[in-house]
Scaffold this active site. Sequence first.
Site, PDB file in Angstrom:
ATOM      1  N   SER A  52       3.638  -1.371   0.904  1.00 60.07           N
ATOM      2  CA  SER A  52       4.383  -2.150   1.892  1.00 60.07           C
ATOM      3  C   SER A  52       5.881  -1.817   1.885  1.00 60.07           C
ATOM      4  O   SER A  52       6.272  -0.744   2.315  1.00 60.07           O
ATOM      5  CB  SER A  52       4.127  -3.638   1.654  1.00 60.07           C
ATOM      6  OG  SER A  52       4.554  -4.409   2.743  1.00 60.07           O
ATOM      7  N   ASP A  55      11.789  10.936   5.382  1.00 59.67           N
ATOM      8  CA  ASP A  55      11.947  11.449   6.747  1.00 59.67           C
ATOM      9  C   ASP A  55      13.368  11.892   7.040  1.00 59.67           C
ATOM     10  O   ASP A  55      13.596  12.812   7.840  1.00 59.67           O
ATOM     11  CB  ASP A  55      11.517  10.386   7.762  1.00 59.67           C
ATOM     12  CG  ASP A  55      10.001  10.280   7.875  1.00 59.67           C
ATOM     13  OD1 ASP A  55       9.306  11.000   7.143  1.00 59.67           O
ATOM     14  OD2 ASP A  55       9.522   9.466   8.699  1.00 59.67           O
ATOM     15  N   LYS A  61      -0.287   0.388   2.805  1.00 55.44           N
ATOM     16  CA  LYS A  61      -0.267  -0.873   3.561  1.00 55.44           C
ATOM     17  C   LYS A  61       0.838  -0.784   4.608  1.00 55.44           C
ATOM     18  O   LYS A  61       2.008  -0.962   4.309  1.00 55.44           O
ATOM     19  CB  LYS A  61      -0.035  -2.080   2.658  1.00 55.44           C
ATOM     20  CG  LYS A  61      -0.039  -3.395   3.432  1.00 55.44           C
ATOM     21  CD  LYS A  61       0.280  -4.583   2.536  1.00 55.44           C
ATOM     22  CE  LYS A  61       0.316  -5.867   3.348  1.00 55.44           C
ATOM     23  NZ  LYS A  61       1.408  -5.901   4.344  1.00 55.44           N
TER      24      LYS A  61
END
Length: 445
Positions: free
Chosen positions: A297, A308, A322
């Site tokens: 999460s 990224d 998740k």
Amino acid sequence: MKFAALVRSAALVTAVALVPATTAGFAQVDSRASPEFAKLFAVYNRIKASYVDPVSDDKLVRGAIDGMLASLDPHSAYLDGGDLQRLETMIDGNYSGLGLSVVMDDGAVKIVSPFKGSPADKAGIKAGDYITHLDGKLIYGGSLDDAVAQMRGEAGTKIRLTIYRPGSDEPFDVTVTRGVIELEPVTSELKAGNIGYISVNEFSRDVGSDVFSAYEKMKTQAKGRLNGLVLDLRRNPGGSLDEAVALSDLFLTDGTIVSQRGRAKGESITYDAETVYRGDMAKNVPMIVLIDEGSASASEIVAGALQDHHRAMIMGERSFGKGSVQTLLPLGKDAALKLTTARYYTPSGHSVQEGGIEPDVIVPQLSDPDLAKREKMSLRESDLRGHLVNEAALKDKDMERDKKADPRFQQTAEELKAKGIEDFQLDYALKTLRRTTSGNIARKD
């Protein structure tokens, strides 16, 4: 704590966003659902009239609610009474118990992760273990709430857990002494070579500012500048979405951190850098983020954002996967509905649901003597019954790791222990940073 205050604070427990819920909204029922409600009412009447023992309305209604939510996904739930009290103690950051993050896996209580330094962790309980009995009483097929309630208790008292560890021939018993679980969200240490190490154990309130303080303290100890930084998110089951954004923002200067997309109006939101903190507090400092199957999460939000944006190298093992957001909807004064309302996406548009975050460098935890067994039966979101399906329709083969033996990772746990290496992943990350000259690795382009 009043219920209203509890609801306001619940964003600190999991990646939730709070939205208002009106009585009128709950009262509206699509007329097309009437035939289905008629079936429900017919079953209710048959049970009331014919079941072998009298059954209360409360039991039947609660069972119907739990059944509806269980049919959706593993993270939606109805909270009242003891559930809300446990939510309150988790928000406060301390409670008496074992220190475990658990889920219900097809009727069995399965451990996502023991919290670092908790009684369960010290007793040798591992991620992926199943708890079959508590003090000799079978808990398979029961409710997760009941199991958690039994594991909680006064500090200093003991409880006997029967553990089934995949790969072992027989279950075994572990007696754990309950303690006051005062989760220390952030710990830090200046390692040799002026390498900073920060471990984030959960995303409770003020984690962003705590990490900032820890970094400044280590910078002072290093007499001005760190040569590298390891951010450890292993076995971190998540927490506040806001704190995940804040932590990411400490290291990013522009662009998206995370976005969430839902069906309801107002559930599609983008969180950008430079909204919580200005600048990159560790500018030009090479950085490695450690993750494993227990990183879930909020941990995946941070790892995905830094990956990224090419701000950090992600190292370790594929994360839990998740990628959903739960919203806490009040139901009267003393109950609430925790409902999955959105999926979240990394800056590149990647959904971590099911697939998780794939490390840039896969490093197995060779110092774990049960590594082979744990890898074979490790638990991730995609293993949970009724989990949300990734919109990209990932196939099992897409998530399988390369089985080819890596010559760098051939040492045994016994050989590492003889060398004094108790945490191979951390040791490998630190050595990687020490070998790295400034500007060659893990720096933002």
